[in-house]
Design a protein around this motif. Structure first.
Motif, mmCIF file in Angstrom:
data_model
loop_
_atom_site.group_PDB
_atom_site.id
_atom_site.type_symbol
_atom_site.label_atom_id
_atom_site.label_comp_id
_atom_site.label_asym_id
_atom_site.label_seq_id
_atom_site.Cartn_x
_atom_site.Cartn_y
_atom_site.Cartn_z
ATOM 1 N N GLU A 48 0.831 -1.202 0.000
ATOM 2 C CA GLU A 48 0.000 0.000 0.000
ATOM 3 C C GLU A 48 0.868 1.256 0.000
ATOM 4 N N VAL A 49 1.969 1.215 0.750
ATOM 5 C CA VAL A 49 2.894 2.355 0.740
ATOM 6 C C VAL A 49 3.453 2.549 -0.668
ATOM 7 N N ALA A 50 3.825 1.448 -1.330
ATOM 8 C CA ALA A 50 4.375 1.544 -2.687
ATOM 9 C C ALA A 50 3.346 2.099 -3.662
ATOM 10 N N GLU A 51 2.090 1.689 -3.522
ATOM 11 C CA GLU A 51 1.046 2.205 -4.399
ATOM 12 C C GLU A 51 0.858 3.710 -4.207
ATOM 13 N N ASN A 52 0.919 4.151 -2.962
ATOM 14 C CA ASN A 52 0.800 5.588 -2.704
ATOM 15 C C ASN A 52 2.010 6.343 -3.245
ATOM 16 N N ALA A 53 3.204 5.745 -3.095
ATOM 17 C CA ALA A 53 4.407 6.407 -3.594
ATOM 18 C C ALA A 53 4.373 6.527 -5.116
ATOM 19 N N ALA A 54 3.762 5.557 -5.764
ATOM 20 C CA ALA A 54 3.727 5.564 -7.225
ATOM 21 C C ALA A 54 2.882 6.706 -7.776
ATOM 22 N N THR A 55 1.993 7.241 -6.962
ATOM 23 C CA THR A 55 1.148 8.343 -7.423
ATOM 24 C C THR A 55 1.799 9.705 -7.208
ATOM 25 N N SER A 56 2.964 9.725 -6.533
ATOM 26 C CA SER A 56 3.631 10.996 -6.259
ATOM 27 C C SER A 56 4.460 11.430 -7.463
ATOM 28 N N PHE A 57 4.408 12.722 -7.789
ATOM 29 C CA PHE A 57 5.161 13.229 -8.935
ATOM 30 C C PHE A 57 6.597 13.568 -8.560
ATOM 31 N N SER A 58 6.951 13.466 -7.271
ATOM 32 C CA SER A 58 8.285 13.931 -6.861
ATOM 33 C C SER A 58 8.980 12.952 -5.928
ATOM 34 N N LEU A 59 8.588 11.694 -5.966
ATOM 35 C CA LEU A 59 9.155 10.725 -5.017
ATOM 36 C C LEU A 59 9.725 9.520 -5.747
#
Length: 695
Positions: A48-59
């Motif tokens: 779930e953390v990885a899925e959220n990180a994948a939506t970030s434009f700067s991470l």
């Protein structure tokens, strides 16, 4: 299903460390170790953390499951991190170049038998395009491909999976970068051998810890430099699942050693932007600063340093409580707690074919909030509500009327034993963690804590064997009472108690042997509290069954509580009553709870009725003068509230807590016989009335 409460808490912790505006910025970042037993939801949380990180434009982030790649080397992991970071482009940020990592991986591909001059010449030829890299090479993908497959493309969760690296430099610019920055850094770090020493260390038989540390230093220095060139809003994130695999352990050791070496340099280069979140279902060596859960030892400076629970963890907490040692200071162990009752409610509401509202308390109490067990239980109950019952999961005593009106009378132990989570062949069954010490752990489950199990002689092996086995697999919790001696996790203990029922030794059932030894321990120990007889009766009640001997045990328990009624402070009486009636049971699962209650509540037929107002034999100094207020009537009430609460304390016997009202009514009846403390009894009865078991 992911635990949303934990996901929120984990996201808060990660954001604290990643945010370069309001967070630590270019300061030091911890290596966060998320610990939890088998089935506690670590992998789900990290996904779930990885899925959220994948939506970030700067991470930029990397997600690696070490269990799928147990044999990859440290430099291969750093190469994967480099591929991901260099391939992540944002229009408003400058691209990141990692020349030291690239050059280090090239050096590790060299023949370790080459002399220094030969090795450096081969490297120069390689990076100048004379050994397979053309001058027109535009991407580092082409350089990595030269390593002949030694850098695996590891799976990365989320929609940002990249198979090709975007262009970061063209032709000679890339060559100059490798020669000017990469070569110079390795000469300074490994003087006089330079990259030749790195290649030789990488081929060593001892796992090459020196080479692993150096390549991690190269990664950290490249990242620091890349993040210092221009403003970037967030740090870099590495998610390392199943880090207790050999590859994960090796990488984390090398990374921490690299952080320690850089921080101890005469002129420290400054903090790096790499945040590592690693999961592990077994305790790892974090030095002497952090105590493994279940460890009982006095803190050296008066401060207990047990791992933080996820909801209390934070970057500031790590800074305030970390170790002083050069290496150990980077570790930050964090525990994944079990599901809360509110979280179980949300999981129940999201389950297809939603189980009834009253099942929330049952699922939480039965499993101790263990995520995998809760998931299996809710799914099985939902299937049952949809009519998808299995023969072994249906209570034969459940009436057609009860099934028609949805009243769940079938979730006794007989129904529970059909759950996938109780199948020992299941890949996530806790018993898979204890192939050698299971026999000892089964016997220990009779005790409320492991210290008493050891003192009672239930361990055939040294004390540390069983405790270390449990502690290393993260199955220890603080036991009840002020001593807080280590105890077995509620879900694992329930499975072990069911195993205890089935085991026999030459001198009888193991259930009786274990509880008898604990009774003997509490009877003989003078250093225990004055209510040690209630501790004896806790295990006496556990031995109650429908035989004549078993019913005599119940008579002794009732006689103790009745004998102490009006003789001790009423609040103390309630504490002893609650403790005794929390005993485990081995009641027959083929009989309905109502029939069991009727058999146990009957007066004995052997001509030896209970004697009102008298305790079993004990130290005469502990026995005040007799009290016979209420006589046989009061004794009958005590007997009923003992059986009612004993059933109520086990969700396997009373899954929907139907005897809550009976306990409350019984306590109100007892208040009529109280010479003092009536209000305490009435308030305790109100507590059962106020319990909201629907949500």
């Amino acid at each position: 299903m992911a635990n949303s409460e934990l996901a929120v808490a984990c996201g808060r912790l990660i954001n604290e460390c990643l945010d370069r505006e309001d967070g630590p910025g270019g300061g030091e970042l911890p290596v966060i170790m998320l610990f939890g037993p088998r089935g506690s939801g670590k992998t789900t949380l990290l996904k779930e953390v990885a899925e959220n990180a994948a939506t970030s434009f700067s991470l930029p982030f990397v997600h690696i499951d070490c269990a799928e790649h147990p044999d990859i080397k440290v430099w291969e992991i750093t190469a994967q991190i480099a591929r991901r970071v260099m391939g992540h482009r944002w229009r408003q940020f400058a691209p990141v170049k990692l020349p030291r990592v690239v050059l280090g991986n090239l050096a590790l591909s060299l023949d370790p038998g080459l002399r220094q001059e030969e090795a450096e010449q081969e490297l120069y030829e390689l990076i100048r395009g004379k050994r397979g890299i053309p001058d027109s090479a535009r991407t580092l993908q082409e350089i990595f491909n030269l390593l002949g497959g030694s850098v695996p493309v590891l799976p990365v969760a989320g929609p940002l999976i990249a198979t090709m690296i975007d262009r970061i430099a063209r032709g000679r610019r890339l060559v100059d970068l490798l020669e000017r920055k990469g070569m110079a850094w390795y000469r300074d770090r490994l003087d006089p051998g330079g990259l030749t020493d790195l290649a030789r260390s990488g081929a060593a038989e001892d796992g090459s810890p020196a080479a692993a540390q150096i390549i991690c230093e190269a990664l950290l220095e490249d990242l620091r430099e890349g993040w210092s060139r221009k403003w970037r809003p967030r740090n870099c994130l590495v998610l390392l699942d199943n880090s207790d695999s050999p590859s994960g352990r090796e990488f984390l050791r090398a990374l921490v050693a690299a952080k320690a070496h850089r921080a101890a340099a005469p002129s420290p280069a400054g903090g790096d932007p790499l945040l590592v979140i690693a999961t592990s279902r077994s305790w790892q060596d974090l030095g002497h600063h952090w105590d493994r859960p279940g460890t009982l030892k006095p803190p050296e400076d008066g401060v207990a340093r047990h791992p933080r629970r996820l909801r209390q963890a934070g970057h500031g907490d790590w800074l305030a409580n970390r170790a002083n040692g050069r290496r150990d200071r980077w570790w930050y162990p964090v525990l994944l707690p079990g599901l809360s009752r509110a979280e179980v409610t949300r999981m129940r509401e999201a389950t297809r074919g939603r189980p009834g509202r009253a099942h929330t308390g049952f699922a939480h109490a039965l499993t101790g909030g263990h995520p995998l067990a809760v998931t299996h239980l809710l799914e099985a109950m939902a299937a049952r509500e949809r009519g998808e019952r299995r023969d072994h999961g249906q209570d034969p005593h459940e009436s057609a009327d009860a099934r028609e009106h949805g009243r769940d009378t079938g979730w006794t132990e007989q129904g529970l034993r059909g759950l996938p989570a109780l199948d020992r062949a299941h890949a996530q069954h806790p018993f898979r963690d204890f192939p050698h010490d299971l026999e000892d752990l089964v016997a220990c489950s009779a005790a409320t804590n492991l210290a008493d199990a050891d003192d009672a002689g239930l361990l055939s092996r040294p004390w540390r064997s069983a405790v270390d086995e449990l502690g290393d697999q993260m199955w220890l919790v603080p036991g009840p009472g002020q001593e807080k001696a280590p105890a077995i996790h509620p879900w694992l203990r329930r499975l072990l108690l069911r195993e205890l029922e089935r085991r026999h030794r030459r001198d009888g059932p193991l259930w009786d042997i274990a509880h008898q030894r604990l009774e003997a321990l509490y009877t003989s120990r003078e250093d225990l509290p004055r209510d040690r007889l209630s501790m004896v009766m806790h295990h006496r009640l556990a031995r109650v069954d429908l035989t004549a001997a078993g019913r005599r045990h119940l008579r002794e328990v009732v006689a103790l509580l009745d004998g102490r009624f009006n003789r001790i402070d009423m609040a103390a009486w309630i504490r002893q009553y609650n403790w005794i009636t929390s005993a485990p049971n081995r009641l027959p699962v083929t009989m309905s709870p109502d029939n069991l209650y009727g058999r146990l509540i009957q007066e004995p037929q052997d001509g030896r009725g209970d004697q009102a107002g008298q305790e079993p034999t004990d130290d005469p100094r502990d026995r005040p003068s007799p009290d016979r207020t209420g006589g046989a009537e009061r004794l009958a009430v005590v007997r009923s509230v003992v059986v009612d609460r004993w059933f109520l304390s086990d969700p396997g016997v009373d899954p929907l807590r139907g005897r809550r009202r009976s306990v409350a009514d019984g306590l109100r009846l007892l208040a009529r016989y109280a010479t003092s403390g009536r209000t305490i009894l009435v308030n305790e009865a109100h507590r059962y009335d106020r319990e909201d078991d629907d949500e």
